[in-house]
Design a protein around this motif. Structure first.
Motif, PDB file in Angstrom:
ATOM      1  N   VAL A 247      16.960   6.490  25.859  1.00 51.99           N
ATOM      2  CA  VAL A 247      17.857   6.554  24.706  1.00 51.99           C
ATOM      3  C   VAL A 247      18.298   7.990  24.458  1.00 51.99           C
ATOM      4  N   LEU A 248      17.357   8.924  24.539  1.00 55.00           N
ATOM      5  CA  LEU A 248      17.681  10.331  24.335  1.00 55.00           C
ATOM      6  C   LEU A 248      18.713  10.815  25.345  1.00 55.00           C
ATOM      7  N   ARG A 249      18.580  10.392  26.591  1.00 52.31           N
ATOM      8  CA  ARG A 249      19.527  10.800  27.631  1.00 52.31           C
ATOM      9  C   ARG A 249      20.937  10.278  27.350  1.00 52.31           C
ATOM     10  N   ALA A 250      21.038   9.160  26.682  1.00 45.00           N
ATOM     11  CA  ALA A 250      22.345   8.562  26.423  1.00 45.00           C
ATOM     12  C   ALA A 250      23.035   9.150  25.199  1.00 45.00           C
ATOM     13  N   LEU A 251      22.292   9.822  24.315  1.00 45.52           N
ATOM     14  CA  LEU A 251      22.866  10.239  23.037  1.00 45.52           C
ATOM     15  C   LEU A 251      24.131  11.075  23.198  1.00 45.52           C
ATOM     16  N   ARG A 256      28.254  10.254  17.471  1.00 38.32           N
ATOM     17  CA  ARG A 256      27.136  10.727  16.661  1.00 38.32           C
ATOM     18  C   ARG A 256      26.674   9.696  15.640  1.00 38.32           C
ATOM     19  N   ALA A 257      27.557   8.828  15.210  1.00 42.59           N
ATOM     20  CA  ALA A 257      27.188   7.801  14.236  1.00 42.59           C
ATOM     21  C   ALA A 257      26.138   6.842  14.790  1.00 42.59           C
ATOM     22  N   LEU A 258      25.981   6.793  16.109  1.00 49.41           N
ATOM     23  CA  LEU A 258      25.008   5.888  16.727  1.00 49.41           C
ATOM     24  C   LEU A 258      23.660   6.551  16.978  1.00 49.41           C
ATOM     25  N   TRP A 259      23.532   7.840  16.684  1.00 54.10           N
ATOM     26  CA  TRP A 259      22.290   8.532  17.006  1.00 54.10           C
ATOM     27  C   TRP A 259      21.123   8.072  16.137  1.00 54.10           C
ATOM     28  N   ALA A 260      21.337   7.936  14.835  1.00 50.70           N
ATOM     29  CA  ALA A 260      20.232   7.514  13.964  1.00 50.70           C
ATOM     30  C   ALA A 260      19.782   6.092  14.271  1.00 50.70           C
TER      31      ALA A 260
END
Length: 338
Positions: A247-251, A256-260
């Motif tokens: 997940v971290l690699r995809a951020l 940015r709205a999908l990060w949290a």
């Protein structure tokens, strides 16, 4: 140590692998695409085909299509493992028509709630595909993303009914606060269904930068924890670190709205795996030497087990001595690839 292969070896390996299905024996994941990407990313492209030749007996033919997935009926096909070929074809069409980041951003929030299916392997495969595409875009890498997203859609499995428990301030403390299953039985799906309480460590985070920092902290904590707790289930506990790292690699490729929301789902996955396979207690462990990152990678490659290679890849992302010790511990606890 990231030095993504530009020789075409990764593309050759992926083209070999795209004739195979995402699973074997109806439930076990095909790890080869993730491993060959890891090796190429770490400057070991010369070992890719040798490793793949050893892994080849574990590959099965590509599954038979059932019916096309369409924009009108995709929700009915979500989570149906019989439709893996249909989903892969759907994403192949989508990626031929639109930029891959657009497709990823559209489908990430749809798939994220079900990242727990397939023992979290689908999101891990997508994370590897994204890293490869960020290093260089071409047809085999786009096809690999289609396979990863299609596998994720076919194995989509949400988790609900989790009661929140108090959490510690840190990811490490909150993983320590995870309550193990009292009488764990069965494989991953059965154990996942039995998880009912998890610390609410990620709750309340909405700022994207905070979410990314927390996710980085979680990957480090879960990798470090493997050193003393990996003996609980050496293979499955790898995913407590590799799933959030995917997940971290995809951020960086996502809005940015999908990060949290990504942090919340990754925490649930890591904490749930911790609950499902927790040992009776930690054990002390210290490696006999302090090898360099290059030496740790060589040991993982010589060992060959797919989970050892992938945990080593994550440990190299974390980069500190305790993370490297986790990679060494995984090799000691796991059966080598024969």
């Amino acid at each position: 140590m990231n030095s993504h292969d530009t020789s075409g070896t990764l593309e050759e390996a992926l083209e070999r692998l795209h004739a195979a299905g995402p699973e074997r024996l109806g439930r076990l994941t095909n790890h080869a695409p993730m491993v060959v990407e890891s090796l190429a990313a770490r400057g070991r492209a010369g070992a890719v085909h040798r490793w793949l030749d050893l892994y080849r007996p574990r590959l099965e033919d590509f599954p038979t299509p059932v019916a096309p997935v369409t924009d009108a009926d995709w929700a009915q096909a979500l989570g149906d493992p019989r439709r893996a070929a249909d989903w892969i074809a759907y994403f192949s069409r989508a990626l031929a028509e639109r930029p891959w980041r657009t497709v990823l951003a559209t489908w990430w929030p749809r798939l994220l709630p079900g990242m727990y299916g397939g023992s979290t392997h689908p999101v891990i495969r997508v994370g590897h595909a994204v890293r490869a595409l960020e290093a260089g875009e071409n047809a085999p890498r786009l096809t690999e993303l289609a396979h990863g997203l299609g596998y994720w859609a076919a194995r989509h499995r949400p988790v609900s009914g989790i009661d929140p428990l108090p959490a510690a301030p840190t990811a490490a403390g909150s993983l320590d606060a995870v309550v193990p299953l009292r009488h764990p039985r069965g494989g991953f799906p059965d154990r996942l269904a039995a998880v009912r309480r998890l610390p609410r460590w990620a709750a309340g985070v909405s700022d994207p930068d905070t979410a990314r920092a927390r996710l980085t902290e979680l990957v480090r904590a879960a990798t470090h924890r493997y050193v003393t707790h990996g003996h609980g289930e050496p293979t499955m506990l790898v995913h407590a670190a590799t799933a959030p790292n995917a997940v971290l690699r995809a951020l960086g490729s996502l809005p940015r709205a999908l990060w949290a929301p990504s942090l919340h789902a990754a925490w649930t996955a890591s904490a749930a795996v911790t609950a499902m396979y927790a040992p009776a207690g930690p054990v002390a462990y210290a490696p006999s030497a302090r090898p360099t990152p290059e030496e740790v990678l060589e040991r993982a490659l010589a060992h060959g087990d797919e989970h050892v290679v992938k945990l080593t890849d994550t440990a190299l992302d974390v980069g500190d001595d305790r993370a490297l010790a986790a990679a060494l511990r995984a090799a000691e606890l796991s059966e080598p690839l024969a």
